[in-house]
Scaffold this motif. Structure first.
Motif, mmCIF file in Angstrom:
data_model
loop_
_atom_site.group_PDB
_atom_site.id
_atom_site.type_symbol
_atom_site.label_atom_id
_atom_site.label_comp_id
_atom_site.label_asym_id
_atom_site.label_seq_id
_atom_site.Cartn_x
_atom_site.Cartn_y
_atom_site.Cartn_z
ATOM 1 N N ALA A 129 0.843 -1.196 0.000
ATOM 2 C CA ALA A 129 0.000 0.000 0.000
ATOM 3 C C ALA A 129 0.878 1.247 0.000
ATOM 4 C CB ALA A 129 -0.923 -0.003 1.222
ATOM 5 N N ASP A 130 0.251 2.375 -0.389
ATOM 6 C CA ASP A 130 0.952 3.661 -0.384
ATOM 7 C C ASP A 130 0.814 4.378 0.953
ATOM 8 O OD1 ASP A 130 1.613 3.363 -3.110
ATOM 9 O OD2 ASP A 130 -0.381 4.057 -3.682
ATOM 10 N N TRP A 131 -0.219 4.025 1.700
ATOM 11 C CA TRP A 131 -0.514 4.716 2.957
ATOM 12 C C TRP A 131 -1.262 3.751 3.864
ATOM 13 C CZ3 TRP A 131 -0.076 8.158 6.564
ATOM 14 C CH2 TRP A 131 -1.146 8.582 7.330
ATOM 15 N N VAL A 132 -0.859 3.648 5.127
ATOM 16 C CA VAL A 132 -1.466 2.704 6.065
ATOM 17 C C VAL A 132 -1.687 3.388 7.403
ATOM 18 C CG1 VAL A 132 -1.062 0.613 7.421
ATOM 19 C CG2 VAL A 132 -0.522 0.618 5.010
ATOM 20 N N THR A 133 -2.840 3.101 8.013
ATOM 21 C CA THR A 133 -3.110 3.569 9.377
ATOM 22 C C THR A 133 -3.485 2.375 10.238
ATOM 23 O OG1 THR A 133 -5.476 3.963 8.933
ATOM 24 C CG2 THR A 133 -3.945 5.790 8.524
ATOM 25 N N VAL A 134 -3.070 2.404 11.487
ATOM 26 C CA VAL A 134 -3.422 1.369 12.459
ATOM 27 C C VAL A 134 -4.095 2.061 13.636
ATOM 28 C CG1 VAL A 134 -2.603 -0.520 13.902
ATOM 29 C CG2 VAL A 134 -1.429 -0.014 11.758
ATOM 30 N N ASP A 135 -5.373 1.762 13.860
ATOM 31 C CA ASP A 135 -6.152 2.354 14.952
ATOM 32 C C ASP A 135 -6.579 1.253 15.920
ATOM 33 O OD1 ASP A 135 -6.020 4.945 13.908
ATOM 34 O OD2 ASP A 135 -7.746 4.592 12.606
ATOM 35 N N LEU A 136 -6.452 1.539 17.224
ATOM 36 C CA LEU A 136 -6.745 0.536 18.252
ATOM 37 C C LEU A 136 -7.792 1.044 19.222
ATOM 38 C CD1 LEU A 136 -3.061 -0.532 19.044
ATOM 39 C CD2 LEU A 136 -4.666 -1.642 17.476
ATOM 40 N N LEU A 137 -8.549 0.101 19.787
ATOM 41 C CA LEU A 137 -9.535 0.443 20.812
ATOM 42 C C LEU A 137 -8.830 0.890 22.086
ATOM 43 C CD1 LEU A 137 -11.980 -2.540 20.317
ATOM 44 C CD2 LEU A 137 -12.467 -0.153 19.779
ATOM 45 N N GLU A 138 -9.446 1.833 22.789
ATOM 46 C CA GLU A 138 -8.868 2.352 24.027
ATOM 47 C C GLU A 138 -8.672 1.243 25.055
ATOM 48 O OE1 GLU A 138 -7.988 5.566 25.348
ATOM 49 O OE2 GLU A 138 -7.716 5.876 23.215
ATOM 50 N N THR A 139 -9.579 0.291 25.076
ATOM 51 C CA THR A 139 -9.470 -0.796 26.056
ATOM 52 C C THR A 139 -8.184 -1.589 25.854
ATOM 53 O OG1 THR A 139 -10.842 -2.109 24.567
ATOM 54 C CG2 THR A 139 -11.940 -1.072 26.438
ATOM 55 N N TYR A 174 -4.082 13.832 -2.344
ATOM 56 C CA TYR A 174 -3.082 12.784 -2.566
ATOM 57 C C TYR A 174 -3.553 11.696 -3.527
ATOM 58 C CZ TYR A 174 -0.652 15.152 1.147
ATOM 59 O OH TYR A 174 -0.008 16.110 1.889
ATOM 60 N N GLY A 175 -4.733 11.883 -4.099
ATOM 61 C CA GLY A 175 -5.180 11.021 -5.186
ATOM 62 C C GLY A 175 -5.437 9.582 -4.825
ATOM 63 N N PHE A 176 -5.987 9.317 -3.649
ATOM 64 C CA PHE A 176 -6.292 7.933 -3.288
ATOM 65 C C PHE A 176 -7.402 7.395 -4.182
ATOM 66 C CE2 PHE A 176 -4.663 9.419 0.956
ATOM 67 C CZ PHE A 176 -3.499 8.689 0.898
ATOM 68 N N GLN A 177 -7.194 6.171 -4.658
ATOM 69 C CA GLN A 177 -8.153 5.550 -5.568
ATOM 70 C C GLN A 177 -8.904 4.377 -4.940
ATOM 71 O OE1 GLN A 177 -8.754 6.728 -8.712
ATOM 72 N NE2 GLN A 177 -7.335 8.392 -8.242
ATOM 73 N N ARG A 184 -2.848 4.966 -4.205
ATOM 74 C CA ARG A 184 -3.050 6.096 -5.094
ATOM 75 C C ARG A 184 -3.247 5.658 -6.545
ATOM 76 N NH1 ARG A 184 0.632 7.649 -1.289
ATOM 77 N NH2 ARG A 184 0.199 9.612 -0.245
ATOM 78 N N THR A 185 -2.615 4.559 -6.936
ATOM 79 C CA THR A 185 -2.679 4.112 -8.325
ATOM 80 C C THR A 185 -4.069 3.576 -8.650
ATOM 81 O OG1 THR A 185 -1.996 1.855 -7.809
ATOM 82 C CG2 THR A 185 -0.253 3.480 -8.187
ATOM 83 N N LYS A 186 -4.298 3.374 -9.940
ATOM 84 C CA LYS A 186 -5.573 2.827 -10.375
ATOM 85 C C LYS A 186 -5.641 1.318 -10.161
ATOM 86 C CE LYS A 186 -6.582 6.395 -13.807
ATOM 87 N NZ LYS A 186 -6.887 6.681 -15.232
ATOM 88 N N ASP A 187 -4.514 0.709 -9.780
ATOM 89 C CA ASP A 187 -4.526 -0.722 -9.477
ATOM 90 C C ASP A 187 -5.368 -0.966 -8.230
ATOM 91 O OD1 ASP A 187 -2.813 -0.979 -11.530
ATOM 92 O OD2 ASP A 187 -1.043 -1.437 -10.347
ATOM 93 N N PRO A 188 -6.525 -1.579 -8.344
ATOM 94 C CA PRO A 188 -7.324 -1.839 -7.143
ATOM 95 C C PRO A 188 -6.712 -2.959 -6.317
ATOM 96 C CG PRO A 188 -8.343 -2.877 -9.034
ATOM 97 C CD PRO A 188 -7.155 -2.113 -9.567
#
Length: 468
Positions: A274-284, A367-370, A392-396
């Motif tokens: 991937a071009d961009w990744v986020t990791v979000d966690l529960l407060e618990t 940033y052109g996310f596709q 970002r690319t057109k490659d799904p």
């Protein structure tokens, strides 16, 4: 003429040198029935003269032409003129097709015209190997059906075009330069891994292996080139996915720190998945508690960002900050169902989400996310958070990408849950330890007793020395 056809042997040999096909012509010419020949080692029946068997040769060798010594069923050894071609790409030792004409007392028998015509028809209509013929200006003059399927452009539309007009990317120009050298030297060339995009798949890079040989007339004059091409995209991507999994297994979970484990997951997948990744966690999870059920609006704490752009400017939230996900967002739906999802920015769910979140929508436009992919972080039946992948690319994102992401996140989830359990047990141990400590400072009984028997004022100026 028809009486000559059965003497033309068509034999197939697999990558292990075992005979897998034996036609009636081979039966008539050599006396062995198909039942007798199939399953035997080819070297017991055929042996090329002046060299090792072509089926045991290097993977990059795709064609063979020469004389063979063939052993008949009655023990005689006869000569045969043969031409062989490997059916698969040169990345593996694929099976060979051998067409041979057996010699007798009258001398070698050439391939009958009907057979030659049948071989040409097979090459351009049935052969799984993609073939293209070029003139000396490196413009296409003919391609077979396999190349039409691979390229996504018909033979009529392809005629007169050079390779860079069909295959996009810098590798096309580099390969064309090598084709020019083949015309000049007559040496066969192999491409190695050649990447680019064809009209059949314009939104995704493909990987090819190609070979090129000069076409010469009876007088030795170079008439053009013949190239064979194999699409090895899936093999290459499978190899890359396996490499990524192996590397991630050593990188993710190096400590029992929740935030660091999240960063290791994000670092492992950018930029290869991937071009961009986020990791979000529960407060618990971050408190070391058991994750509880959630519904409606979900508040998640950002544990990690990673981007192909230095500084991760795409981030709406920084690590440590809380991001709010309404129930209609792909992230919450993914967490609620426990199943991964893939979306294009044009999908209705994505349009609805971005329409209600202007700040995030602005980042998408800038940033052109596709496309995006959400993978829930789950371990031991509990949802711990969500990992979002962006391109970002057109490659799904493909199904294979999803399976790879799920495997990576699953490994990280176990490490995150282990870290959570460690924090919880450490907190419980510290609490127990503190509860066993005395509440106040114990009275100094000996000092109090001695002070009762000292005369008034005797203690002034006295200093304890710690010894008698």
């Amino acid at each position: 003429m028809n009486a000559e056809v059965p003497r033309t042997a068509v034999i197939t040999v697999d990558e292990f040198g075992i005979v897998t096909g034996w036609n009636r012509g081979a039966e008539r010419a050599l006396g062995h029935t198909a039942e007798d020949a199939v399953g035997r080692r080819a070297g017991e029946l055929l042996m090329p003269e002046g060299g090792a068997p072509f089926w045991d040769g290097p993977p990059e060798r795709d064609d063979w032409l020469g004389w063979l010594s063939a052993r008949c069923a009655d023990g005689r050894v006869v000569r045969a003129r043969g031409a062989g071609h490997r059916l698969m790409d040169r990345a593996t030792r694929g099976p060979w097709v051998l067409v041979a004409s057996v010699e007798d007392a009258a001398g070698p028998r050439p391939l009958p015209q009907e057979v030659e015509r049948a071989v040409v028809d097979w090459l351009f209509s049935v052969s799984p190997v993609a073939v293209t013929m070029y003139d000396t200006d490196l413009r296409c003059i003919r391609q077979n059906a396999a190349m039409t399927r691979m390229s996504g452009i018909s033979e009529a539309d392809r005629k007169g075009l050079r390779l860079p007009e069909v295959l996009s990317g810098p590798d096309a120009a580099a390969w064309e330069q090598r084709l020019r050298r083949v015309l000049e030297t007559g040496e066969t060339a192999f491409s190695g891994e050649m990447r680019g995009r064809l009209p059949a798949n314009p939104d995704r890079d493909s990987v090819f292996l190609a070979s090129a040989s000069a076409l010469r007339g009876a007088d030795g004059e170079t008439l053009g080139l013949c190239t064979t091409v194999a699409d090895v995209t899936q093999q290459i991507r499978s190899r890359e996915r396996l490499t990524l999994l192996n590397e991630a297994s050593t990188r993710i979970g190096s400590t029992l720190d929740v935030m660091r484990t999240a960063r290791e997951l994000a670092d492992a997948v950018v930029p290869r998945l991937a071009d961009w990744v986020t990791v979000d966690l529960l407060e618990t999870l971050l408190r070391g508690d058991e994750p509880g059920p959630f519904s409606g609006v979900v508040a998640l704490r950002r544990a990690a960002n990673q981007s192909i752009i230095e500084g991760a400017p795409e981030a709406v939230r920084q690590p440590g900050e809380v991001d709010i996900y309404p129930p209609y967002t792909p992230a919450v739906r993914c967490m609620a169902t426990g199943r991964s999802t893939r979306h294009r920015v044009t999908d209705r769910d994505m349009r609805d989400w971005l329409a209600r979140d202007p700040a995030r929508a602005e980042k998408f436009r800038e940033y052109g996310f596709q496309s995006i992919m959400g993978v829930p972080i789950r371990a031991r039946g509990m949802t711990l958070g969500i990992t979002m992948f962006y391109r970002r690319t057109k490659d799904p994102f493909t199904e294979d990408d999803q399976l790879l992401a799920e495997e990576l996140v699953a490994r990280a989830a176990i490490c995150l849950d282990n870290a959570r359990r460690f924090d919880r047990e450490r907190t419980a141990a510290l609490s127990l330890q503190q509860s066993l400590l005395p509440r106040g400072t114990p009275a100094q009984a000996a000092v109090e007793t001695a002070s009762r028997y000292l005369p008034a004022g005797a203690g002034r100026g006295w200093r304890a020395t710690g010894s008698m």
